[in-house]
Design a protein around this motif. Structure first.
Motif, short mmCIF file in Angstrom:
data_model
loop_
_atom_site.label_atom_id
_atom_site.label_comp_id
_atom_site.label_asym_id
_atom_site.label_seq_id
_atom_site.Cartn_x
_atom_site.Cartn_y
_atom_site.Cartn_z
N SER A 1 0.82 -1.28 -0.08
CA SER A 1 0.06 0.13 -0.09
C SER A 1 0.80 1.17 -0.06
CB SER A 1 -1.04 -0.11 1.17
OG SER A 1 -0.04 0.16 2.42
N TRP A 2 0.22 2.62 -0.51
CA TRP A 2 1.05 3.67 -0.50
C TRP A 2 1.36 4.28 0.98
CZ3 TRP A 2 3.57 5.84 -4.37
CH2 TRP A 2 3.24 5.74 -5.43
N PRO A 3 0.47 4.10 1.99
CA PRO A 3 0.71 4.33 3.45
C PRO A 3 1.93 3.63 3.68
CG PRO A 3 -1.62 4.33 3.05
CD PRO A 3 -1.32 3.46 1.81
N LEU A 4 2.09 2.40 3.38
CA LEU A 4 3.35 1.67 3.80
C LEU A 4 4.47 2.10 3.16
CD1 LEU A 4 4.43 -0.63 5.71
CD2 LEU A 4 4.02 -2.15 4.00
N VAL A 5 4.47 2.69 1.93
CA VAL A 5 5.55 3.02 1.27
C VAL A 5 6.06 4.27 1.82
CG1 VAL A 5 6.35 4.23 -0.91
CG2 VAL A 5 4.94 2.11 -0.94
N TYR A 6 5.21 5.45 2.21
CA TYR A 6 5.67 6.60 2.77
C TYR A 6 6.12 6.36 4.28
CZ TYR A 6 4.63 9.55 -0.77
OH TYR A 6 4.73 10.12 -2.17
N LEU A 7 5.46 5.08 5.09
CA LEU A 7 6.24 4.86 6.39
C LEU A 7 7.50 4.52 6.19
CD1 LEU A 7 3.21 3.17 8.24
CD2 LEU A 7 4.33 5.07 9.11
N LEU A 8 7.85 3.51 5.32
CA LEU A 8 9.16 3.13 5.05
C LEU A 8 10.04 4.37 4.70
CD1 LEU A 8 8.58 -0.21 3.24
CD2 LEU A 8 9.21 -0.12 5.40
N MET A 9 9.57 5.28 3.86
CA MET A 9 10.45 6.37 3.56
C MET A 9 10.82 7.28 4.68
SD MET A 9 11.15 6.00 0.39
CE MET A 9 10.93 4.84 -0.88
N ALA A 10 9.80 7.49 5.61
CA ALA A 10 10.02 8.05 6.53
C ALA A 10 11.14 7.36 7.51
CB ALA A 10 8.96 8.12 7.75
N GLY A 11 11.05 6.19 7.69
CA GLY A 11 12.26 5.33 8.27
C GLY A 11 13.58 5.80 7.85
N LEU A 12 13.70 5.91 6.41
CA LEU A 12 14.88 6.24 5.99
C LEU A 12 15.38 7.51 6.16
CD1 LEU A 12 14.69 5.09 2.14
CD2 LEU A 12 15.92 3.92 4.08
N ILE A 13 14.49 8.53 6.27
CA ILE A 13 14.75 9.86 6.80
C ILE A 13 15.19 9.88 8.36
CG2 ILE A 13 13.94 12.25 7.32
CD1 ILE A 13 14.33 11.74 4.49
N ALA A 14 14.76 9.00 9.24
CA ALA A 14 14.98 8.71 10.66
C ALA A 14 16.38 8.42 10.69
CB ALA A 14 13.84 7.68 11.22
N LEU A 15 16.72 7.21 9.81
CA LEU A 15 18.09 6.83 9.77
C LEU A 15 19.06 8.11 9.67
CD1 LEU A 15 17.91 3.36 8.02
CD2 LEU A 15 18.17 3.80 10.52
N ILE A 16 18.83 8.87 8.62
CA ILE A 16 19.66 10.22 8.34
C ILE A 16 19.86 10.97 9.52
CG2 ILE A 16 20.15 11.88 6.74
CD1 ILE A 16 20.22 9.40 5.37
N ILE A 17 18.92 10.96 10.39
CA ILE A 17 19.10 11.93 11.72
C ILE A 17 20.15 11.34 12.37
CG2 ILE A 17 17.85 12.38 13.70
CD1 ILE A 17 15.09 12.24 12.18
N VAL A 18 20.70 10.06 12.51
CA VAL A 18 21.64 9.72 13.13
C VAL A 18 22.92 10.24 12.43
CG1 VAL A 18 23.15 7.49 13.81
CG2 VAL A 18 20.44 7.46 13.73
N VAL A 19 23.22 10.29 11.09
CA VAL A 19 24.01 10.92 10.54
C VAL A 19 24.14 12.40 10.92
CG1 VAL A 19 25.09 11.40 8.29
CG2 VAL A 19 24.10 9.27 8.52
N THR A 20 23.05 12.89 11.05
CA THR A 20 23.12 14.47 11.31
C THR A 20 23.59 14.65 12.58
OG1 THR A 20 21.12 14.74 9.93
CG2 THR A 20 21.69 16.63 11.38
N LEU A 21 23.15 13.70 13.60
CA LEU A 21 23.64 14.08 15.13
C LEU A 21 25.20 13.80 15.29
CD1 LEU A 21 20.80 12.38 16.91
CD2 LEU A 21 21.14 14.62 16.86
N ARG A 22 25.91 13.01 14.39
CA ARG A 22 27.34 12.84 14.36
C ARG A 22 27.99 13.68 13.48
NH1 ARG A 22 29.05 8.47 16.99
NH2 ARG A 22 30.69 8.23 15.58
N ALA A 23 27.46 14.52 12.73
CA ALA A 23 27.94 15.51 11.54
C ALA A 23 28.96 16.48 12.53
CB ALA A 23 27.00 16.20 10.86
N PRO A 24 30.03 16.96 11.86
CA PRO A 24 30.66 17.90 12.44
C PRO A 24 29.91 19.38 12.13
CG PRO A 24 31.74 17.40 10.34
CD PRO A 24 30.51 16.38 10.60
#
Length: 570
Positions: free
Chosen positions: A186-209
């Protein structure tokens, strides 16, 4: 002795390997992905979802106005640059804003996933708008971070290339992969998974200089010198420009809300075409003409020595700081441009506004056109548009850069404005069955070539149409970016580039509203032909600009500090 050849810029996986060698470049890889994914999901893929659930094209066109957040992002860029976020500032000057925007993006994608657009279009549109606003603001913060952290080991050019590389990867993920996934879940599940990808990038952001905040002494010093406009006059100029921009934004948002809210029984939505026809010109006046006029008045006052400082101004404070930042963001860049180009600025702005007409207006309707009107499958569209199409776009960008160097600026720009016009006629033919595309494909052997890879005639039509469009828009985009880069002043490079590039979205974004209604009323083929005709206006402005720069080059030799610096090749 012959000079050594210039080192080649890294590309593809070589660039990816370089990106992992330092902390800054690896972070840029994540930031580029975080920038590209929301744009693909909100400006393109979202419309495939809406088309599948039978939302009418007029509504899709109005919802596409969320793309105006990318046009207006320079308005709040001083806020992103200056404001320390309470509770988040400890993360870092830029990281705090990037992390905040990524958090809002995760929430907006989750909100979209939890909302049924057929039942609550208003709420759905609100989540999409919040996502677009967060995405545009994140772009401001990421661009600033990229410039701030660059050093000799990790240059700004390398960080830019890495960002563009990961941005394209994100475009494939948010486009092709999302479509393939939507064919299996379903489309809602697709966008939930994409939200998960952005959430993973937050980890990169927190460790960025990050870099520390710097004082604003240079900004105050520049505006406090004798001969500069006095604070009250600056405030008045800023007020006029600010009110004009605010009116335009509020008018657009109010109409979007009116269009997207539930209707009472028997009621009808207002006409998008009527709004665009009657109010659209005034929006252009408010966002373009009024600031240009204010800039001309500012220049005239400074030349005549009226309403200017006669002694250094040493007044400081939060109010003055905010005034200076907004003035430098909204008035100074256009004031410098008007003073340098004079009447030629009308040709330049006209060209910037009309240049993307043929290829920027209908992008929001591509997926409904392919999926719902032509009935291609999600997998077919994902391959043709987001895999094959991206490679064709990259080829077009490369060809545009090559032509810009070898053929010159203005010939390449003219080719870039002419090819998308022809592309609209190709799309019109595809909408009517593709008879002309078939004849050309058979005549030059492309039908047999692509057929050898297992593509039937129907798929060949789609591949050739998308291939032509992406190559032509790649050439147009490369030429246009290079053109704007030669127009901006070195004193206002970042701000003028952001402002002028933002204007390229304005007419296209407004036009999407009327295009959606027109597609419903007249059909795709007719509207494609009208769009091609509208592209003729851009051709006129390109020719006028060619005449202007030719005369300029003939009468004034180029100097390093002026616009003519980039006008030797034309």
């Amino acid at each position: 002795m012959a000079s050594a050849p210039a080192p080649q810029k890294p590309k593809g996986w070589q660039l990816f390997k370089l990106a992992l060698q330092t902390r800054k470049s690896a972070t840029m890889l994540g930031f580029g992905f975080s920038s590209g994914l929301p744009f693909a999901l909100l400006i393109g893929t979202l419309n495939a979802w809406l088309g599948e659930v039978k939302i009418d094209l007029a509504t899709i066109g109005v919802l596409s106005w969320i793309g105006l957040t990318y046009s207006f992002k320079f308005l709040w860029s001083p806020l992103v640059d200056r404001l320390a976020l309470p509770g988040l500032e400890r993360l870092g000057r830029r990281k705090s804003w990037i992390a905040l925007c990524q958090g809002v993006l995760v929430a907006s994608f989750m909100g979209l996933a939890a909302t049924d657009p057929t039942r609550s279009m208003g709420s759905f549109a609100l989540f999409a708008f919040l996502g677009a606003l967060a995405s545009a603001t994140q772009d401001v913060a990421i661009d600033a971070w990229r410039i701030d952290v660059a050093d000799e080991q990790t240059s700004v050019e390398l960080l830019t290339s890495i960002g563009q590389f990961s941005y394209r990867i994100a475009s494939i993920v948010g486009g092709a992969l999302a479509l393939v996934m939507a064919g299996r879940m379903s489309w809602p599940l697709v966008y939930l998974l994409m939200a998960g990808l952005i959430a993973l990038i937050i980890v990169v952001t927190l460790r960025a200089p990050d870099t520390p905040r710097v004082g604003q002494g240079a900004l105050h010093a520049a505006l406090s010198q004798p001969g500069e406009l006095a604070p009250k006059a600056r405030g008045l100029a800023l007020l006029v420009v600010g009110v004009s921009w605010t009116w335009a934004i509020v008018t657009i948002v109010a109409f979007m809300v009116h269009m997207l809210r539930p209707l009472a029984p028997g009621a009808k939505h207002p006409s998008v075409a009527a709004f665009t026809r009657e109010t659209g010109p005034w929006i252009v006046v408010a966002t373009v003409a009024v600031p240009l006029l204010v800039s001309a008045v500012v220049n005239a006052l400074k030349v005549r020595g009226r309403a200017v400082l006669v002694a250094p101004d040493d007044v400081h404070g939060p109010g003055r700081t905010a005034l200076n930042h907004l003035y430098v963001a909204l008035v100074s860049p256009l004031s410098e441009l008007v003073g340098r180009l004079r009447w030629g600025v009308l040709v330049v702005i006209g060209m910037i506004l009309t240049y993307p007409l043929c290829y920027n207006m209908w992008a929001s309707f591509a997926f409904p056109f392919y999926l719902d009107f032509l009935h291609y499958s999600k997998d077919e569209v994902a391959f043709a548009s987001k895999l094959f199409g991206i490679f064709m776009s990259m080829a077009g960008v490369g060809l545009g850069g090559f032509l810009f160097v070898r053929a010159g600026r203005m010939p390449t720009i003219l080719l870039g404005v002419a090819l998308p016009i022809l592309g609209n006629f190709v799309y019109a033919d595809l909408a009517e069955g593709g008879a002309m595309i078939d004849r050309v494909a058979h005549g030059v052997g492309l039908q047999a070539l692509l057929g050898a890879f297992g593509f039937d005639d129907r798929m060949v039509r789609l591949l050739l149409t998308i291939g032509f469009e992406n190559i032509s828009t790649g050439i147009a985009g490369a030429a246009f970016v290079a053109y704007i880069s030669t127009i901006v002043s070195r004193s206002y490079t970042a701000v003028q580039y952001a402002l002028l590039s933002s204007l390229t979205f304005l007419i296209g974004s407004l036009g999407r509203g009327i295009a959606g209604e027109a597609f419903d009323l007249y059909g795709y083929a007719t509207v494609f032909r009208y769009a091609a005709a509208a592209g003729g206006l851009a051709v006129v402005f390109v020719l006028l600009e060619w005449v202007r720069v030719s005369r300029l080059a003939a009468h004034h030799p180029p100097t390093p500090s002026s616009e003519e610096e980039g006008e030797v090749k034309r």
